[in-house]
Design an enzyme around this catalytic site. Sequence first.
Site, mmCIF file in Angstrom:
data_model
loop_
_atom_site.group_PDB
_atom_site.id
_atom_site.type_symbol
_atom_site.label_atom_id
_atom_site.label_comp_id
_atom_site.label_asym_id
_atom_site.label_seq_id
_atom_site.Cartn_x
_atom_site.Cartn_y
_atom_site.Cartn_z
ATOM 1 N N TYR A 37 0.638 -1.121 0.119
ATOM 2 C CA TYR A 37 0.110 -0.210 -0.128
ATOM 3 C C TYR A 37 1.044 1.270 0.028
ATOM 4 O O TYR A 37 2.074 1.262 0.233
ATOM 5 C CB TYR A 37 -0.976 -0.031 1.095
ATOM 6 C CG TYR A 37 -0.323 0.266 2.334
ATOM 7 C CD1 TYR A 37 0.495 -0.589 3.009
ATOM 8 C CD2 TYR A 37 -0.543 1.609 3.226
ATOM 9 C CE1 TYR A 37 1.102 -0.293 4.439
ATOM 10 C CE2 TYR A 37 0.173 1.803 4.297
ATOM 11 C CZ TYR A 37 1.057 0.794 5.034
ATOM 12 O OH TYR A 37 1.511 1.220 6.330
ATOM 13 N N ARG A 58 8.022 4.287 -4.729
ATOM 14 C CA ARG A 58 8.106 3.407 -3.941
ATOM 15 C C ARG A 58 7.217 2.154 -4.032
ATOM 16 O O ARG A 58 7.332 0.942 -3.735
ATOM 17 C CB ARG A 58 7.808 3.991 -2.248
ATOM 18 C CG ARG A 58 8.291 2.702 -1.358
ATOM 19 C CD ARG A 58 8.051 3.654 0.267
ATOM 20 N NE ARG A 58 6.865 4.072 0.460
ATOM 21 C CZ ARG A 58 6.411 4.974 1.415
ATOM 22 N NH1 ARG A 58 7.595 5.252 2.318
ATOM 23 N NH2 ARG A 58 5.358 5.647 1.474
ATOM 24 N N ARG A 79 -7.826 -20.306 -1.835
ATOM 25 C CA ARG A 79 -6.805 -20.402 -0.876
ATOM 26 C C ARG A 79 -5.729 -21.323 -1.016
ATOM 27 O O ARG A 79 -5.886 -22.492 -1.063
ATOM 28 C CB ARG A 79 -7.305 -20.437 0.493
ATOM 29 C CG ARG A 79 -6.116 -19.769 1.462
ATOM 30 C CD ARG A 79 -7.005 -19.945 2.997
ATOM 31 N NE ARG A 79 -5.922 -19.758 4.010
ATOM 32 C CZ ARG A 79 -5.049 -20.576 4.249
ATOM 33 N NH1 ARG A 79 -4.944 -21.864 4.029
ATOM 34 N NH2 ARG A 79 -4.103 -20.276 5.209
ATOM 35 N N LYS A 85 6.704 -2.128 1.776
ATOM 36 C CA LYS A 85 5.219 -1.327 2.430
ATOM 37 C C LYS A 85 4.192 -2.259 2.336
ATOM 38 O O LYS A 85 3.378 -1.983 1.377
ATOM 39 C CB LYS A 85 4.983 -0.100 1.887
ATOM 40 C CG LYS A 85 4.260 0.786 2.828
ATOM 41 C CD LYS A 85 3.992 2.221 2.402
ATOM 42 C CE LYS A 85 3.275 3.233 3.000
ATOM 43 N NZ LYS A 85 3.344 3.139 4.445
ATOM 44 N N LEU A 106 11.359 1.146 6.784
ATOM 45 C CA LEU A 106 10.546 1.486 5.628
ATOM 46 C C LEU A 106 11.418 2.690 5.131
ATOM 47 O O LEU A 106 11.859 3.703 5.744
ATOM 48 C CB LEU A 106 9.271 1.920 5.771
ATOM 49 C CG LEU A 106 8.361 2.213 4.736
ATOM 50 C CD1 LEU A 106 8.174 1.034 3.731
ATOM 51 C CD2 LEU A 106 7.185 3.009 4.967
#
Length: 287
Positions: free
Chosen positions: A33, A52, A100, A149, A207
């Site tokens: 994100y 980024r 899944r 991130k 980060l």
Amino acid sequence: MTRIVYVNGAYKRYTEAAVHAEDRGFQFADSIYEVIDVLDGRLVDATRHLARLDRSLNELSIPPPMSNAALLRVIAQVIRRNRIRDGIVYIQVTRGAGPRDFALPPLGTLPTLVVLARAQRKGWAAELAETGIAVKTIPDNRWGRCDIKTVMLLPAVLAKDEARRTGAKEAWFIDAQGHVTEGASSNAWIVTADGTLVTHPLDRQILPGVTRATVMDAAKAEGLNVEERSFSVREVLSAREAFVTSATNIVMPVVKIDGAPVGDGRPGPLARRLRLRFHHIAEFSAG
Ligand code: PMP
């Protein structure tokens, strides 16, 4: 208020905006994100944030859902449709949906893209910066790729909650060597007795904050000395000032750590100066 959210090609009403029950972001936190500040209707440092985002996708081999030019058009639409002048844009990309399975999905699986915007009262961070914030130290129990991130934010959620229960606004993660890595949602800085700015070097423990990069530019433009190295909690206690940087806080003075005052216990002059310089240095672009 958020009225409209972009989800996978459609602008949906907030109450109806949803992703698939088997989205990999939901099941595996297989997702990244970005948060971009919106000020006076303009995006702050969009180029660095999108760079980024590209890097995060690339590190995880998630295909970009669209070009950056197209993404900027979606962001502009979301800002316009929500009538945001001041606030944030939140962009999330997941590896997509499917039955899944730990194994990565077949090539060609479409990534999920969500873009939402939220208004925030202009000046809230500037007001908070007048008094500064307290931080609480918490052992850094996150994974080994904090430079990406990802939405794998449970350690940060729990650390912030623990901090808040002691009256602190932010948690500072401490690594096994007793060094401050970064905040739960911010980068950590100190100003030493001789006026040097110190922040953790860019590696897999932190980060690479966009605000960190722009504040570093601002510090250099001001002729300040910056050192990228680890620092301990003991060094924080003997520092002249401390602060955190993030897209929403810009530069936020830290006046207390684990209940003990930092410097004279009040926001320091360098944090204030960098906060003011930030908006002269940051990139503003049409939202
Ligand atoms: N570190 C962490 C762990 C964060 O979550 C954030 C906020 N996204 C930051 C640092 C600051 O990054 P930025 O300046 O790009 O908002």
